[in-house]
Design a protein around this motif. Sequence first.
Motif, PDB file in Angstrom:
ATOM      1  N   LYS A  62      50.010 -18.716  53.752  1.00  0.00           N
ATOM      2  CA  LYS A  62      50.527 -18.963  52.378  1.00  0.00           C
ATOM      3  C   LYS A  62      51.195 -17.461  51.969  1.00  0.00           C
ATOM      4  CE  LYS A  62      49.301 -23.169  51.414  1.00  0.00           C
ATOM      5  NZ  LYS A  62      50.355 -24.382  51.401  1.00  0.00           N
ATOM      6  N   SER A  63      51.964 -17.583  51.126  1.00  0.00           N
ATOM      7  CA  SER A  63      52.412 -16.421  50.568  1.00  0.00           C
ATOM      8  C   SER A  63      51.439 -15.516  49.542  1.00  0.00           C
ATOM      9  CB  SER A  63      53.759 -16.545  49.781  1.00  0.00           C
ATOM     10  OG  SER A  63      53.417 -17.390  48.375  1.00  0.00           O
TER      11      SER A  63
ATOM     12  N   LEU B 275      54.706 -11.186  50.035  1.00  0.00           N
ATOM     13  CA  LEU B 275      54.447 -10.837  51.331  1.00  0.00           C
ATOM     14  C   LEU B 275      54.707 -12.591  51.799  1.00  0.00           C
ATOM     15  CD1 LEU B 275      51.409  -8.512  51.213  1.00  0.00           C
ATOM     16  CD2 LEU B 275      53.969  -7.892  51.414  1.00  0.00           C
ATOM     17  N   SER B 276      55.378 -12.767  52.839  1.00  0.00           N
ATOM     18  CA  SER B 276      55.610 -14.130  53.369  1.00  0.00           C
ATOM     19  C   SER B 276      54.595 -13.937  54.579  1.00  0.00           C
ATOM     20  CB  SER B 276      56.852 -14.249  54.135  1.00  0.00           C
ATOM     21  OG  SER B 276      57.829 -14.080  52.852  1.00  0.00           O
ATOM     22  N   GLU B 277      54.332 -15.418  54.719  1.00  0.00           N
ATOM     23  CA  GLU B 277      53.359 -15.825  55.793  1.00  0.00           C
ATOM     24  C   GLU B 277      52.041 -15.064  56.181  1.00  0.00           C
ATOM     25  OE1 GLU B 277      55.761 -17.148  59.371  1.00  0.00           O
ATOM     26  OE2 GLU B 277      57.054 -15.762  58.435  1.00  0.00           O
ATOM     27  N   ILE B 278      51.001 -14.874  55.007  1.00  0.00           N
ATOM     28  CA  ILE B 278      49.847 -14.218  55.204  1.00  0.00           C
ATOM     29  C   ILE B 278      48.773 -15.377  55.415  1.00  0.00           C
ATOM     30  CG2 ILE B 278      48.135 -12.576  54.128  1.00  0.00           C
ATOM     31  CD1 ILE B 278      50.997 -11.456  54.478  1.00  0.00           C
ATOM     32  N   PRO B 279      48.029 -15.066  56.840  1.00  0.00           N
ATOM     33  CA  PRO B 279      47.088 -16.080  57.101  1.00  0.00           C
ATOM     34  C   PRO B 279      45.755 -15.672  56.187  1.00  0.00           C
ATOM     35  CG  PRO B 279      48.061 -14.694  58.884  1.00  0.00           C
ATOM     36  CD  PRO B 279      48.394 -14.015  57.803  1.00  0.00           C
ATOM     37  N   GLU B 280      45.139 -16.803  56.188  1.00  0.00           N
ATOM     38  CA  GLU B 280      43.795 -17.004  55.332  1.00  0.00           C
ATOM     39  C   GLU B 280      42.858 -15.764  55.960  1.00  0.00           C
ATOM     40  OE1 GLU B 280      42.158 -20.807  55.256  1.00  0.00           O
ATOM     41  OE2 GLU B 280      41.827 -20.749  57.503  1.00  0.00           O
TER      42      GLU B 280
ATOM     43  N   ILE C 145      54.479 -22.598  54.653  1.00  0.00           N
ATOM     44  CA  ILE C 145      53.702 -21.274  55.245  1.00  0.00           C
ATOM     45  C   ILE C 145      54.053 -20.096  54.245  1.00  0.00           C
ATOM     46  CG2 ILE C 145      53.703 -22.273  57.362  1.00  0.00           C
ATOM     47  CD1 ILE C 145      56.062 -20.066  58.065  1.00  0.00           C
ATOM     48  N   GLY C 146      54.628 -20.412  52.943  1.00  0.00           N
ATOM     49  CA  GLY C 146      54.941 -19.212  52.214  1.00  0.00           C
ATOM     50  C   GLY C 146      56.019 -18.198  52.617  1.00  0.00           C
ATOM     51  N   TRP C 147      56.975 -18.874  53.398  1.00  0.00           N
ATOM     52  CA  TRP C 147      58.012 -17.582  53.734  1.00  0.00           C
ATOM     53  C   TRP C 147      59.258 -17.854  52.984  1.00  0.00           C
ATOM     54  CZ3 TRP C 147      60.916 -19.055  59.108  1.00  0.00           C
ATOM     55  CH2 TRP C 147      61.915 -17.857  59.482  1.00  0.00           C
TER      56      TRP C 147
END
Lengths: 57, 417
Positions: free
Chosen positions: B283-284, B342-347, A29-31
């Motif tokens: 995703k980031s 930036l972490s956890e950015i939704p599509e 999830i790109g964390w």
Amino acid sequence: MRWDELKGLKYYLGFSAVVIGFYIYSNMIGWRWLNATKTTHEKSATRGHARGYFYHK
Amino acid sequence: MSGSNYTITCLNCGTVNTVRGKAMTLAMTCSSCQYYVRLGKWNTDRNIFGYKDEPAIPIGAKGKFDGVVYEVMGFVVKQESKYHYKWREYLLFNPMHGYAFLSEYSGNWNFVWPVEVGPKDNPDMEFYYEESFYRLYQKYRADVIYARGEFFFDVVDLTASTTNHEYIAPPYMTTLEKNGDSLLWCKGEYCSPQEVAQAFNIPVSRLPKKEGRGYTQPVVTSFKEGTLIKASLAILLVIIALQFYFNSSAKEEVVFSGTFNQSELKDQKFFVSSSFDLKGGTKSVAMDIYAPLVNDWFYADFALINETTGTEYNFSKDIEYYSGYEDGESWSEGSTRGEAFLSEIPEGRYHINIYPEFSVSYQSFSIRVVRDVSSLSNFIVILVLLAIFPAVFFIRKYMLEAKRWEDSDYSPYATEE
């Protein structure tokens, strides 16, 4: 290395499995765990720019 | 062997003693007056001991070690000749497996048995034997200062005439008894007080209180050091493989890039980027910022805005770059580039609002937005997290090993002063 030899390491292996699972989830999830960029979230009620002053896209 | 009708009458007090070892017993003490006799050749020079002790495990008690039932035949207290410390030994016997010993010092126990093939006749300070690395721990001579029960050898004279070498590879030990040209190798293994009590089915409280760590006591008993090393290496390989996978599978797609000039700012005090799409689920997002600074700084607030949900991700970035020439050398510090992650950015569909603070030395800056960027920091964090246990284990092991060898004249941890 037999499986019964690993019994004594069950807590370490369990901890490792949890941490690796968390690592996989985080990467998917790109964390980034240690992130120097401090981000704040805001939710706009008007589906536009959440700041108070003028903006119209 | 109990119940034998083989008896001997004590010359000192006349008590009739039953000899459980029958013809195998070569020395024994009288059950009444503790007179020590060598059967077949009376020795009146050493008739009674000036020291007395009570065996924690009674003579005649039976205990099971590795499935073999041994009977306690004799008990001796030995005293080292040089430093005069004392320890206790129990002679055990099984008709099929022969004799063995149980030695106890400060509540720490070793089960010791003779071996037919020892490491070598003239051992060095250290050697490999049966896949374990042994080091010389102590070399000593000793005397028996108290004996009780029966013995298959003259324990008093034999102990006084032998030189003993003890090598350890916890939990194992090997001992070499040298007496003239004869050598006797024994192998031993550490036993916890609980194991000894369980073997003889007696409460552990009847055994001497354990003080400190035994010199053959392993650092841990629940796993082997080699197993930990192999498991740690396997875990390391898994993490490296995962990191390689995430690095190679990260798309690192540039979804927006642009340059912004101060002259474009009119009534508004901020820039608005064109819209762009972020795909692939959550995703980031990484943003590279470049400002052509010379001895100056750049600061801006950013708002990444989801045009569908209205969610804002606000962050700021500060870039500084200074350089000069001083004392014949040029220097620089900082950078004209910076990265925001930036972490956890939704599509979804996004744009960026930028609120810059311009200085006098520059009037423009550039940004580049990249979707789905791999992170090395997670890899480093997980390496550190999973290395904590092995690192603590080996540090603790080193400290305990150094302490174990404090009582030895042959410590590999000794430093020259």
